[in-house]
Design an enzyme around this catalytic site. Structure first.
Site, short mmCIF file in Angstrom:
data_model
loop_
_atom_site.label_atom_id
_atom_site.label_comp_id
_atom_site.label_asym_id
_atom_site.label_seq_id
_atom_site.Cartn_x
_atom_site.Cartn_y
_atom_site.Cartn_z
N ILE A 43 -36.27 -22.08 -10.43
CA ILE A 43 -35.91 -23.50 -10.32
C ILE A 43 -36.39 -24.19 -11.59
O ILE A 43 -37.61 -24.27 -11.83
CB ILE A 43 -36.58 -24.14 -9.07
CG1 ILE A 43 -36.19 -23.36 -7.81
CG2 ILE A 43 -36.17 -25.61 -8.96
CD1 ILE A 43 -37.02 -23.73 -6.58
N GLU A 44 -35.44 -24.64 -12.39
CA GLU A 44 -35.80 -25.24 -13.68
C GLU A 44 -35.91 -26.75 -13.59
O GLU A 44 -35.62 -27.35 -12.55
CB GLU A 44 -34.77 -24.79 -14.73
CG GLU A 44 -34.80 -23.28 -14.90
CD GLU A 44 -33.82 -22.75 -15.93
OE1 GLU A 44 -32.91 -23.49 -16.35
OE2 GLU A 44 -33.98 -21.58 -16.32
N GLU A 55 -40.04 -15.09 -8.79
CA GLU A 55 -41.14 -14.33 -8.18
C GLU A 55 -42.20 -15.27 -7.61
O GLU A 55 -42.68 -15.10 -6.50
CB GLU A 55 -41.82 -13.43 -9.22
CG GLU A 55 -40.93 -12.36 -9.81
CD GLU A 55 -40.19 -12.82 -11.05
OE1 GLU A 55 -39.74 -13.98 -11.12
OE2 GLU A 55 -40.05 -11.99 -11.97
N CYS A 88 -46.08 -14.57 -13.97
CA CYS A 88 -45.80 -14.00 -12.64
C CYS A 88 -46.61 -12.73 -12.39
O CYS A 88 -47.06 -12.49 -11.28
CB CYS A 88 -44.31 -13.73 -12.48
SG CYS A 88 -43.35 -15.25 -12.29
N1 THU Z 1 -37.36 -16.05 -14.98
C1 THU Z 1 -37.65 -15.68 -13.69
O1 THU Z 1 -37.39 -16.44 -12.74
N2 THU Z 1 -38.23 -14.49 -13.48
C2 THU Z 1 -38.41 -13.54 -14.44
O2 THU Z 1 -38.82 -12.45 -14.10
C3 THU Z 1 -38.11 -13.85 -15.84
C4 THU Z 1 -37.66 -15.23 -16.13
C5 THU Z 1 -36.67 -17.33 -15.20
C6 THU Z 1 -37.44 -18.42 -15.86
C7 THU Z 1 -36.32 -19.27 -16.41
O3 THU Z 1 -35.85 -20.12 -15.37
C8 THU Z 1 -35.23 -18.28 -16.74
O4 THU Z 1 -35.53 -17.11 -16.00
C9 THU Z 1 -35.12 -17.95 -18.21
O5 THU Z 1 -36.33 -17.58 -18.73
#
Ligand code: THU
Length: 131
Positions: A43-44, A55, A88
């Site tokens: 979620i950005e 995660e 994570c």
């Molecule tokens: N991201 C994850 O949700 N999990 C990962 O294992 C690697 C990166 C997300 C963070 C961000 O929203 C997007 O992927 C690009 O980095």
């Protein structure tokens, strides 16, 4: 629950990813010590730093529902194999059982299984503070 089903759950969670900035969808499914399952997506945020990875969404959902340890986490991303980021990995360290496995999948058939020690060697965790 079989790995294939968990990968499917992570893929379903991935569809809910809120990623207007990176367009990089990630889904995760965690299995707790009590065999309960929680899923999560990334979620950005327009301010970038408040963003959260899939995660951590899944782990924090589990912990906030009263779970204490996770024994398995499945990650499905948008690149061939998407590995958990460093933050994570540290969060997994906090809540992982000794036998915890991290599964990185690019589809239901192709996946890789890791121990946390492989992904986060020489780590620092809660037990180090108790010594
Ligand atoms: N991201 C994850 O949700 N999990 C990962 O294992 C690697 C990166 C997300 C963070 C961000 O929203 C997007 O992927 C690009 O980095």
């Amino acid at each position: 629950m079989e790995i294939k089903k968990l990968i499917q759950l992570a893929c379903q969670a991935r569809q809910l990813a809120y990623v207007p900035y990176s367009k990089f969808k990630v889904g995760a499914a965690v299995v707790t010590e009590d065999n309960n399952i929680y899923t999560g997506c990334n979620i950005e945020n327009a301010a970038y730093s408040p963003s959260i990875c899939a995660e951590r969404t899944a782990i924090f959902k589990a912990i906030s529902e009263g779970e204490s340890k996770i024994k398995l986490i499945v990650v499905v991303g948008s690149s061939d194999f998407t590995f958990p980021c460093g933050v994570c990995r540290q969060v997994i360290k906090e809540f992982a059982t000794k036998e915890c496995r991290i599964i990185v999948a690019n589809n239901e058939i192709e996946y890789k299984i890791f121990t946390l020690d492989e992904l986060l060697p020489y780590s620092f965790g809660p037990e180090d503070l108790r010594r």
